[in-house]
Design a protein around this motif. Structure first.
Motif, PDB file in Angstrom:
ATOM      1  N   UNK A 233       0.937  -1.181   0.489  1.00  0.00           N
ATOM      2  CA  UNK A 233       0.342   0.079   0.005  1.00  0.00           C
ATOM      3  C   UNK A 233       0.979   1.154  -0.121  1.00  0.00           C
ATOM      4  N   UNK A 234       0.249   2.151  -0.286  1.00  0.00           N
ATOM      5  CA  UNK A 234       1.367   3.344  -0.736  1.00  0.00           C
ATOM      6  C   UNK A 234       1.062   4.257   0.927  1.00  0.00           C
ATOM      7  N   UNK A 235       2.307   4.893   1.686  1.00  0.00           N
ATOM      8  CA  UNK A 235       2.327   5.361   3.007  1.00  0.00           C
ATOM      9  C   UNK A 235       2.736   6.685   2.946  1.00  0.00           C
ATOM     10  N   UNK A 236       2.271   7.932   2.131  1.00  0.00           N
ATOM     11  CA  UNK A 236       2.585   9.054   2.570  1.00  0.00           C
ATOM     12  C   UNK A 236       3.809   9.194   0.756  1.00  0.00           C
ATOM     13  N   UNK A 237       3.483   7.854   0.074  1.00  0.00           N
ATOM     14  CA  UNK A 237       4.428   8.301  -1.436  1.00  0.00           C
ATOM     15  C   UNK A 237       4.528   6.844  -1.205  1.00  0.00           C
ATOM     16  N   UNK A 238       5.481   6.018  -0.582  1.00  0.00           N
ATOM     17  CA  UNK A 238       6.530   5.267  -0.730  1.00  0.00           C
ATOM     18  C   UNK A 238       5.495   3.568  -0.444  1.00  0.00           C
ATOM     19  N   UNK A 239       5.831   3.107  -1.780  1.00  0.00           N
ATOM     20  CA  UNK A 239       5.165   1.367  -1.486  1.00  0.00           C
ATOM     21  C   UNK A 239       6.191   0.659  -0.097  1.00  0.00           C
ATOM     22  N   UNK A 240       4.843   0.350   0.760  1.00  0.00           N
ATOM     23  CA  UNK A 240       5.086  -0.452   2.053  1.00  0.00           C
ATOM     24  C   UNK A 240       4.459  -1.235   2.164  1.00  0.00           C
ATOM     25  N   UNK A 241       5.032  -3.059   2.550  1.00  0.00           N
ATOM     26  CA  UNK A 241       4.361  -3.990   2.885  1.00  0.00           C
ATOM     27  C   UNK A 241       3.586  -4.517   4.278  1.00  0.00           C
ATOM     28  N   UNK A 242       2.225  -4.134   3.429  1.00  0.00           N
ATOM     29  CA  UNK A 242       0.851  -3.502   4.726  1.00  0.00           C
ATOM     30  C   UNK A 242       1.193  -5.022   5.674  1.00  0.00           C
ATOM     31  N   UNK A 243       1.216  -5.818   5.586  1.00  0.00           N
ATOM     32  CA  UNK A 243       1.465  -6.853   6.891  1.00  0.00           C
ATOM     33  C   UNK A 243       2.107  -6.553   7.775  1.00  0.00           C
ATOM     34  N   UNK A 244       3.490  -6.660   7.068  1.00  0.00           N
ATOM     35  CA  UNK A 244       4.647  -6.343   8.281  1.00  0.00           C
ATOM     36  C   UNK A 244       4.934  -4.693   8.506  1.00  0.00           C
ATOM     37  N   UNK A 245       4.441  -3.789   8.094  1.00  0.00           N
ATOM     38  CA  UNK A 245       4.129  -2.098   9.006  1.00  0.00           C
ATOM     39  C   UNK A 245       3.005  -2.429  10.010  1.00  0.00           C
ATOM     40  N   UNK A 246       1.651  -2.450   9.738  1.00  0.00           N
ATOM     41  CA  UNK A 246       0.926  -2.776  10.753  1.00  0.00           C
ATOM     42  C   UNK A 246       0.847  -3.502  11.232  1.00  0.00           C
ATOM     43  N   UNK A 247       1.297  -4.738  11.309  1.00  0.00           N
ATOM     44  CA  UNK A 247       1.629  -6.255  11.718  1.00  0.00           C
ATOM     45  C   UNK A 247       2.223  -5.764  13.078  1.00  0.00           C
ATOM     46  N   UNK A 248       3.160  -5.028  12.802  1.00  0.00           N
ATOM     47  CA  UNK A 248       4.797  -5.123  13.663  1.00  0.00           C
ATOM     48  C   UNK A 248       4.696  -3.391  14.680  1.00  0.00           C
ATOM     49  N   UNK A 249       3.114  -3.201  13.506  1.00  0.00           N
ATOM     50  CA  UNK A 249       2.959  -1.260  15.159  1.00  0.00           C
ATOM     51  C   UNK A 249       2.240  -2.436  16.020  1.00  0.00           C
ATOM     52  N   UNK A 250       1.428  -2.783  15.473  1.00  0.00           N
ATOM     53  CA  UNK A 250      -0.018  -3.442  16.794  1.00  0.00           C
ATOM     54  C   UNK A 250       0.975  -4.700  17.539  1.00  0.00           C
ATOM     55  N   UNK A 251       2.216  -5.192  17.536  1.00  0.00           N
ATOM     56  CA  UNK A 251       2.483  -5.834  17.936  1.00  0.00           C
ATOM     57  C   UNK A 251       3.133  -5.364  19.105  1.00  0.00           C
ATOM     58  N   UNK A 252       3.898  -4.558  18.422  1.00  0.00           N
ATOM     59  CA  UNK A 252       4.909  -3.388  19.720  1.00  0.00           C
ATOM     60  C   UNK A 252       3.614  -2.097  20.142  1.00  0.00           C
ATOM     61  N   UNK A 253       2.521  -2.081  19.432  1.00  0.00           N
ATOM     62  CA  UNK A 253       1.454  -1.679  20.714  1.00  0.00           C
ATOM     63  C   UNK A 253       2.047   0.374  20.139  1.00  0.00           C
ATOM     64  N   UNK A 254       2.470   0.608  18.678  1.00  0.00           N
ATOM     65  CA  UNK A 254       2.667   2.093  18.668  1.00  0.00           C
ATOM     66  C   UNK A 254       1.591   2.631  17.770  1.00  0.00           C
ATOM     67  N   UNK A 255       0.973   2.102  17.426  1.00  0.00           N
ATOM     68  CA  UNK A 255      -0.308   2.312  16.603  1.00  0.00           C
ATOM     69  C   UNK A 255      -0.874   3.131  17.019  1.00  0.00           C
ATOM     70  N   UNK A 256      -1.437   3.237  18.283  1.00  0.00           N
ATOM     71  CA  UNK A 256      -2.000   4.797  18.196  1.00  0.00           C
ATOM     72  C   UNK A 256      -1.997   5.064  19.795  1.00  0.00           C
ATOM     73  N   UNK A 257      -3.445   6.088  20.025  1.00  0.00           N
ATOM     74  CA  UNK A 257      -2.761   7.075  21.725  1.00  0.00           C
ATOM     75  C   UNK A 257      -2.493   6.245  22.664  1.00  0.00           C
ATOM     76  N   UNK A 258      -2.868   5.138  23.551  1.00  0.00           N
ATOM     77  CA  UNK A 258      -2.340   4.345  24.617  1.00  0.00           C
ATOM     78  C   UNK A 258      -1.124   4.615  24.074  1.00  0.00           C
TER      79      UNK A 258
END
Length: 570
Positions: free
Chosen positions: A175-200
């Protein structure tokens, strides 16, 4: 705040390229900026790059810090743009946190500093909060327009909850994230796993910091929620400072940029004897020399994946609907006003006509004149010239419809109005009498034959902008006028799309077009950083105009404050 002319200039600053291993197997490349060893105050600052940008973008801040006694390491993230190893498609925020820790290891092993300070910006600030919360060796944190809730910021930008939708089970590949093609599974999975995706997750990190924090928030930031920033800074026990008059891209406002550098430096100096002293500035000549050196290096490593024609054809193909936004309507109205009233027999050149929006505005003015029975030239010629066949085709289609649709009979009375189009590569223009229109070395107009020239946001993308301006000077008739524009240096291109994507929040087409246009804007910005494109200041536009032979000019600002316009007279 002192003016630069009142501050002492420091010239004894050197930069050397360094590299060190990253824990995930990729080599990290950076620059070490330092002054004379005798003036080092014992503190070392690590500057993290913004998402989609390189270490070069931190050069000015780095040199300002060095001029005031610090050593600075600025580096490129791995799996990111720049010189460090790894494919951008595999970038993730947790990996960026590892890069920061690896940079700390490098600094500690080679310099034994008294303190290590982390300065982060925008999306990288989220990584900064995580790194400082978990790495005891970092003594304090600076967050410049820091993103504290990535899920919400992305939703604000694209008008859809990409991360939330993914968490609910929807899957994409790249998927395109601000102009760059990013592997969505790697990008979002790692965000969620490390609890870096939201305000909490950010609030959790803030609770653990227990160190001095400075968070700078731009007063006009449309992507980061101030209430959430206040929650994070309060939990961290930090200091929240507002940067007046600035958007998320603080660098687009010179005054805000200068204020930010001074505030960051003062914060980093706290507790030192130099804290109360007058701040010094780096030698401009030394700074410009290093900037050019790094720009040349980036140009050499930049990977071209498509021709200019292919890129702009794709960009213009999605650009039409954005013209609904007021900033674009007002911009072209400004251009038309600066060119002045069309007179009988005028020849008008739209050099870089794109989708033909300027010509469309011109025809709308004719229509308004007809309907109000006011005076307007009944005989003039409009020529649209552009690199891309897609742009030429769209310009022809739109302008022809405007001319012949509902006001066919009225326009018949204006049969002296001529519309013509031609494809041309402006990078193939050549100077000198030997240049010919047939070979593409010149525009197909005789000297002194053109009354008005519009060249909108084209000059920045050419290899030799002076040659284009010399052609304008040759073609213009005595008393003729040319209006030329460029995005300004450090412009915030996301501002241009904000109004557009919120015009109709229920429109999936608008949201999709916005995502694609923001992606293209990211690639334009990266090309500008790499020296392939050049965004010009008012002073730089003046230098180009003088080199082309123009002696009379004036300046204006438009397009949401993000574009510089110069009007040239002959």
């Amino acid at each position: 705040m002192l003016r630069e002319s009142e501050q002492k200039e420091v010239s004894d600053i050197e930069s050397r390229r360094v590299s060190f291993p990253g824990r995930e197997g990729a080599l990290i490349v950076g620059y070490l900026d330092e002054g004379a060893e005798s003036v080092w105050n014992g503190r070392f600052i690590i500057l993290t790059p913004k998402y989609g940008e390189t270490k070069k973008n931190n050069l000015r801040l780095s040199y300002f810090l060095v001029a005031n006694g610090f050593k600075v390491l600025r580096f490129d993230h791995t799996r990111h743009v720049g010189e460090s190893e790894g494919e951008m498609s595999l970038f993730s925020l947790p990996s960026a946190v590892y890069d920061i820790v690896d940079a700390v290891n490098y600094v500690e092993n080679h310099f034994e500093p008294e303190e290590i300070i982390l300065v982060s910006n925008s999306l990288s600030a989220r990584c900064g909060y995580r790194a400082v919360a978990r790495e005891a060796r970092i003594s304090r944190l600076v967050s410049v327009v820091g993103v504290v809730n990535l899920r919400k910021t992305i939703q604000n930008i694209y008008q859809k909850d990409i991360i939330g939708t993914y968490c609910e089970g929807q899957r994409w590949g790249v998927i395109d994230i601000l102009g760059f093609d990013i592997d969505s599974a790697n990008f979002i999975n790692r965000l969620v796993e490390e609890n870096m995706h939201d305000l909490e997750g950010t609030l959790e990190d803030a609770r653990r910091i227990g160190k001095p924090v400075l968070h700078l928030h731009a007063s006009k930031d449309i992507w980061v929620d101030l209430v959430e920033v206040e929650q994070v800074v309060s939990l961290a026990g930090g200091e929240l400072v507002f940067v007046d008059g600035a958007y998320h891209e603080i660098g687009e406002n010179p005054e805000a940029s200068r204020t930010t550098m001074e505030q960051v430096t003062r914060f980093c100096l706290q507790g030192l004897a130099a804290e109360s002293q007058t701040l010094r500035i780096p030698c401009k000549r030394r700074l410009l020399k290093q900037n050019q050196k790094e720009r040349n290096r980036l140009r050499q490593i930049y990977v071209v994946k498509e021709t200019e024609g292919e890129f702009w054809d794709g960009y213009l193909g999605k650009f039409g609907t954005i013209e609904q936004a007021n900033v674009y309507i007002e911009y072209f109205e400004k251009v038309q006003t600066l060119l002045g009233t069309v007179r009988e027999g005028d020849v008008m050149l739209d050099a870089g006509c794109g989708n033909g929006f300027f010509g469309l505005c011109l025809l709308h003015s004719v229509r308004s004149a007809i309907e109000s029975k006011s005076d307007f030239a009944r005989c003039f010629a409009y020529f649209g010239i552009d690199l891309t066949p897609g742009g030429i085709e769209m310009a022809y289609t739109r302008q022809s419809r405007s001319r012949h649709a509902s006001l066919r009979q009225s326009f018949d009375a204006y049969s002296g109005i001529t519309l013509a189009y031609q494809r041309m590569d402006f990078d193939k223009l050549t100077d000198g009498a030997a240049a010919s229109a047939r070979e593409g070395g010149r525009f197909p107009f005789a000297a002194g034959s053109v009354a008005k020239i519009c060249s909108s946001l084209v000059i920045s993308y050419l290899k030799d902008p002076v040659t284009l301006l010399r052609e304008f000077y040759r073609m213009l008739a005595p008393g003729g006028v040319a209006v030329v524009s460029s995005m300004k240096p450090d412009c915030d291109m996301t501002v241009l799309y904000h109004e557009f994507i919120t015009l109709d929040e229920g429109s999936q087409g608008n949201a999709d077009s916005a995502q694609e246009l923001l992606g293209a804007a990211g690639r334009i910005k990266l090309k500008e950083q790499s020296g392939i494109y050049g965004f010009f200041s008012e002073a730089e536009l003046t230098e180009l105009a003088l080199a082309a032979g123009f002696k009379q000019y004036d300046h204006f600002r438009s397009l949401g404050g993000q574009a510089n316009i110069i009007r040239l007279f002959k």
